[in-house]
Structure formats: structure tokens, C-alpha cells
Design an enzyme around this catalytic site. Structure first.
Site, PDB file in Angstrom:
ATOM      1  N   ASP A   1       0.371  -1.282   0.462  1.00 13.77           N
ATOM      2  CA  ASP A   1       0.439   0.136  -0.369  1.00 13.77           C
ATOM      3  C   ASP A   1       0.908   1.646   0.646  1.00 13.77           C
ATOM      4  OD1 ASP A   1      -1.913  -1.781   0.231  1.00 13.77           O
ATOM      5  OD2 ASP A   1      -2.252  -1.003   1.876  1.00 13.77           O
TER       6      ASP A   1
ATOM      7  N   HIS B   1       2.914  -2.626   3.245  1.00 14.79           N
ATOM      8  CA  HIS B   1       3.811  -1.218   2.537  1.00 14.79           C
ATOM      9  C   HIS B   1       5.153  -0.795   2.089  1.00 14.79           C
ATOM     10  CE1 HIS B   1       0.473  -0.721   5.286  1.00 14.79           C
ATOM     11  NE2 HIS B   1      -0.315   0.187   5.469  1.00 14.79           N
TER      12      HIS B   1
END
Ligand SMILES: [Zn+2]
Length: 442
Positions: free
Chosen positions: A79, A230
Site C-alpha cells: 500500500d 507498505h
């Protein structure tokens, strides 16, 4: 313009759509064996094609469904990118493993680094979206603002791709703070809302070693699932090679996920496969009303038990003890002598019931399956509420649960406790009509 992006999403010709995903399909057969120059690569074991309209919400951190994975299969998700400094390193590590992932890109990041979006696409990963500005409290925004965030995010990533293709209709809500309204809007647009099955807390102030430990621990607790990472975090860059290496050592396999298109149908699946832990095949009730294999009808017959099998002769039952004194001893009771009827009884046989006896209409079958899944999810949610209320040491609010996701397991509950110090409880989302709170994330 935004409306046209959505409106044309499913109608554009394939040549103009999902161009970036074509290379994903080409990589379908990739594995460690054909990752040139990287004999230790984990590779990508298979690609599954999913239809967002058939399965609009997935990820057991919030929902009762997840991707139809086999045991020991993992889907990697990243992400918040693209952020060149770290995203490029993540892409290099994945390339060295021939591992394909799904990237949930932020529109604002895409505007600032459109080349980074194209790099993700060109590497054969799935390009998905994560809103325009990554609002931390999306559940508190007016629904119109949330809709705008989602649409602008898609528009920005589409512009960055710059080849007429659109990102995959996969959406992750920042902080997983989806609401009923957001989920309904996403479904109306053919978007699939992705939660996850477990995070590794790589957005928190923890070491890379801790990110590695959490990723492996939580995966081992569930046995399969969607890992949330992430690509903008240095600790993730540091942890990822170890994670991929350990996944291979432990026999896990990477699965790549792409969206269905008119020319690429969804991978066939059964409804039970979308549950993290489907009921066992060996538990008859979980498969009812399917006819189990042991209930095969046919000419076979089972012999009736013979009275002699009961073998009562060894007991003294029925034989009265002789009375003392003047009484005359009574003869023993007629049984357990064998009856003269015995030979004919031995020949008797009982038929096996026919399969048709167990058949029920297809419509009733689907209703039963649905209600069975619903009951299981309800029971799961209820037990989560109770146990979480105990952990939290405070009473439940009416109609709401203060709880980590039911199936997150003990490992995934850890960040929930950490949240009490670090951040507010995060997303509320729907689980069969109930709201649950999950660990906050960025
Ligand atoms: Zn995020």
C-alpha cells in the site's frame, strides 16, 4: 471525466484495458524453477482471476470472506506507493524472486511519480488503488467526499498509466476504515474492496526484524491469506527478502491475483473456497445436503444380525437359583436357548437406502448453504465480541463490537492491544451486518 473512467471500465476493448495485466498472465506459469539467475527465488505459483462483482468484499481482518486460496498460499499486497526511494527497492526484491504482488497506489503519489506507477505495471504486478489523498479518517468523511476520494484515486492512477488502460477494480480503503456506504458505492462501481488477512505492522515504529516476525507468525497462525505490507517503508524493504526466503523454506507459495474481464473469465471456485477455513470434507454436517460417498446405493445388501451373535448363553440370566427348603427347583427360562426361527432370520437382509432419499431441490440446497455460512459467521463474530470485551475490560456498546477480527487469531490481536496506546481503534466495517473494529493501519 471521472464518470467516464468508471463508465468505460468494463466496456473498453481488452487491447486498451488492463494492458499492464497482460504481462501478469504471461507470468502465470512463473515459478522458482523459471526465475532465471535466481535459484533461490520463491516464484509465483499461480495466478487467479477474480470477479469483483461476484465477491465485492474480501479479507478476514474485516469480512467473513477472503480470496479462494489453498493452504500455504499467500497473496502479497503493498500500500501507499509509489514512493521511488523505497518502492523501487521493493520492485527489485520482488523481481529477484519472480514474485507478483498487488499494489494499492495512492492517487496523489501517482500524480507526483507517474513513472513509478508504470514501473509497477511493467513489472507485471497488479495495479490497484487506495484513494486520492489517503484520508486517515475516511469513515468520518461525508459519503460524497469518500466517493470523490475513490474516484479521483482511480483517475490519477489511470492518468499515470498513460496508455489508455485502467487500474484493476481492486480498492483498499485507507486504514481499512470502510463503511457500509463506502462498500455499497464500491460495489455499485464494480470495485472489489480488499481488506487483508493479516498485517505485519510495518507502518508502526518497529524494527525490520519485528516486521519479519509478525509476517511469519501471523501467516503461520492462519496457514494462508493476504499479507498487508507498505512499499514506502524502509523497514519493509529490509524485511522483505527475509520474509520471501522464509516463505519458501516453509513451503508457502505466492499467488498473483488479477481481475476478470469479458475475455478472461474468473477462475472457477466453490463458495466454500472463499472462506479462510472451510468446513472439513470429513464433517458430514458441513457438506449436507450433499450425499456423502459412504451412502452409495446399489444392489449391495447388509446381512441382518443373527440372534446367536448376541451370545447370551454365557450369562446366568434367566436361570433361577434353586430355592432351599421344601420348594421344587424351577426349570430354567426358555431363553437363551436358540429359537427354531433362527435359520430364516439369518437369511434376512436389509437394503441400503437409495441416494434419491437424500436429494433435496437445488434452491433449498443454496438456502441451506447460505444460512449455514451465515450462522457460522454470526457465531464467530459473537465469540469475538465476547472475548474482545473481556480483553478490553469494558462493556460492549449496544449494536457494536469492540473487537479485533474474529479470525485474526492471537497474533493479529497483538496490534489491537498496541493500538490502545498508539492510535485510536480503527475501521468499523460490516461482518454480516455486524460492525467490528480492527487494528488501525495506514
Ligand atoms: Zn494506506
Amino acid at each position: 471525466m471521472i464518470a467516464s473512467v468508471f463508465g468505460g471500465l468494463w466496456r473498453r476493448p481488452l487491447t486498451a484495458l488492463y494492458v499492464g495485466l497482460l504481462s501478469s498472465v504471461a507470468a502465470q506459469a512463473a515459478s522458482a524453477a523459471d526465475c532465471p539467475g535466481h535459484p533461490d527465488a520463491i516464484g509465483t505459483s499461480r495466478t487467479i482471476v477474480v470477479d469483483p462483482r461476484a465477491h465485492p468484499i474480501i479479507g478476514t481482518m474485516q469480512y467473513n470472506k477472503t480470496l479462494p486460496l489453498e493452504d500455504h498460499e499467500v497473496v502479497l499486497t503493498f500500500d501507499d506507493g509509489p514512493l521511488p526511494k523505497y518502492s523501487n527497492q521493493i520492485l527489485d526484491i520482488l523481481a529477484a524472486h519472480c514474485a507478483k504482488a498487488t499494489f494499492f497506489l495512492v492517487g496523489r503519489q501517482a500524480n507526483g511519480n507517474p513513472e513509478g506507477v508504470r514501473k509497477v505495471r511493467d513489472a507485471g504486478h497488479t495495479v490497484a488503488t487506495h484513494t486520492q489523498n489517503h484520508p486517515s479518517g475516511m469513515h468520518r468523511l461525508p459519503l460524497d467526499r469518500s466517493k470523490q476520494e475513490i474516484e479521483q484515486g482511480i483517475a490519477s492512477v489511470t492518468a499515470a498509466l498513460a496508455d489508455g488502460s485502467a487500474p484493476a477494480p481492486f480498492l483498499r480503503i485507507p486504514g481499512l476504515r470502510a463503511t457500509d456506504g463506502i462498500e455499497e458505492f464500491a460495489a455499485s462501481k464494480g470495485l472489489q474492496v480488499w481488506s487483508a488477512d493479516f498485517p505485519a505492522d510495518d507502518w508502526r515504529n518497529v524494527s525490520a526484524a519485528r516486521v519479519y516476525e509478525l509476517a511469519i507468525e501471523r501467516l503461520e497462525a492462519k496457514g494462508k491469506g493476504i499479507l498487508l505490507l507498505h512499499d514506502i517503508q524502509p523497514r519493509t524493504v529490509a524485511a522483505l527478502p527475509r520474509i520471501l526466503h522464509e516463505l519458501k523454506v516453509r513451503g508457502y507459495r505466492i499467488v498473483h491475483v488479477v481481475p476478470a474481464t469479458p475475455d478472461r473469465p474468473a477462475t472457477p471456485t466453490e463458495p466454500q473456497q472463499w472462506l479462510l477455513h472451510p468446513p472439513s470434507e470429513t464433517v458430514a454436517i458441513s457438506r449436507w445436503p450433499k450425499i456423502p460417498k459412504f451412502a452409495v446405493a446399489g444392489p449391495a445388501v447388509l446381512p441382518a444380525p443373527a440372534l446367536s451373535d448376541l451370545d447370551w448363553r454365557t450369562s446366568g440370566l434367566g436361570v433361577r437359583a434353586p430355592r432351599r427348603g421344601r420348594s421344587v427347583p424351577l426349570p430354567p427360562a426358555p431363553w437363551p436357548r436358540q429359537s427354531s426361527l433362527l435359520p430364516t432370520v439369518t437369511l434376512a437382509a436389509l437394503p441400503v437406502p437409495a441416494a434419491s432419499l437424500f436429494k433435496i431441490p437445488e434452491s433449498a440446497r443454496m438456502t441451506l448453504l447460505a444460512s449455514s455460512a451465515s450462522r457460522a459467521a454470526t457465531a464467530q463474530a459473537r465469540s469475538t465480541e465476547v472475548s474482545a470485551a473481556k480483553v478490553a475490560g469494558k462493556p460492549r456498546r449496544p449494536g457494536r463490537a469492540v473487537a479485533p477480527p474474529a479470525s485474526a487469531g492471537p497474533a493479529a490481536q497483538a496490534p489491537q492491544r498496541a493500538d490502545t496506546n498508539l492510535s485510536k481503534p480503527a475501521a468499523q466495517a460490516k461482518r454480516n451486518g455486524r460492525s467490528v473494529r480492527v487494528a488501525g493501519k495506514r
